[in-house]
Design an enzyme around this catalytic site. Sequence first.
Site, PDB file in Angstrom:
ATOM      1  N   HIS A 185       0.829  -1.202   0.000  1.00  0.00           N
ATOM      2  CA  HIS A 185       0.000   0.000   0.000  1.00  0.00           C
ATOM      3  C   HIS A 185       0.869   1.260   0.000  1.00  0.00           C
ATOM      4  CE1 HIS A 185      -2.889  -2.976   1.637  1.00  0.00           C
ATOM      5  NE2 HIS A 185      -3.767  -2.259   0.999  1.00  0.00           N
ATOM      6  N   ASP A 257      -4.616  -6.107  -7.594  1.00  0.00           N
ATOM      7  CA  ASP A 257      -4.799  -5.265  -6.421  1.00  0.00           C
ATOM      8  C   ASP A 257      -4.958  -3.821  -6.928  1.00  0.00           C
ATOM      9  OD1 ASP A 257      -5.028  -4.655  -3.726  1.00  0.00           O
ATOM     10  OD2 ASP A 257      -3.239  -5.769  -3.134  1.00  0.00           O
TER      11      ASP A 257
END
Length: 366
Positions: A185, A257
Amino acid sequence: MTLSSPLYRDCARLFMVGFPGPQVDADFAALMKDGIFGAILFKRNVGSAQQTALLCHDIKTRAGRPFILSVDQEGGRVARLRGAPFTTLPSMRELGERGDEALATQTGRLLAHELRAVGFDWDFAPVLDVDTNPANPVIGDRSFSQHAQAVARLAVALARGLEAGGVASCGKHFPGHGDTTTDSHHTLPRLPHDLERLRRVELVPFQAFAQAGLASLMTAHVLFEAIEPDLPATMSPRVLHGLLRQELGFEGVLVSDDLEMKAIANHYSVEEAAVQGTLAGVDLFLVCHSAEVQRRAIEALVKAVESGRVPRARIAEAHQRLGRLEARFAHAAEDRLATLGDSAHRALAEGLASHVAGKDPTEWRA
């Protein structure tokens, strides 16, 4: 090229997007009209069971076509749907410590029931990463075990429960995020392991998932130096086509993702990630936050098809896989709220009772 052109719609179908709040906004409504495959909901979108059900019903009614709604509902730290009448589930590590496949399958069925009750079709669970690194900042107790075979056995059992309950499962994050020391992230992790180690540890659960014929897998934004030292897995034909499709034989949907995560966004443009990811074998891209970024990604893919860089056959292949998932798991707007919290589910919840603590790493951006 116009937004209503057949090619634009064909490319838009390879995207699943997020939107800002608890109601459909103009940007999201326009993307729905232009042909996106579905939407992913986050904490910012959901509240009570009734509010969530009304939102999901509104989205599906507006779409006027099969429209897949997805969510991250793993249990433990990562759960969008919280509070009564939803069940508080333990981390997968706690479930893994019990080692009970039947219990894992029951848990999957419970998840499916609760997700269907409010309108979801697809759960981005279970985690297939092996918990081999105590310093891992993003996986940890989201994994079933530090032992690859245990992860494979229990994750497949939970996924089968989900799918038996009418909700698509998604194993993540291929080909393995469990041994990283950084969080994709926020940065681009690298794994130096050789192929022998990957086949012995990281790939074992993914191979089991492929052999079980389950619905989907999610890519990891991680560099695997032994396979592809220059591109993260999401953008690598060697990882996705060579390793996953050819060696492991996975035939389901391959979803990326979020392309807005910093592992991608800090190193590549979203346009290049979408184009290169399509060439590598991704069937569906998550772009979870910005409508402007979502549009740019779709437009880049359109231009890549128009120029011949991306073959139309690759778009058609992705459509075939998405169509199979849609045919099996896309549900019309339903009214199943009254089925939440029945006696069988309460009994299972009591047997799984757990104190859930810790920050959800997937809610990295408000």
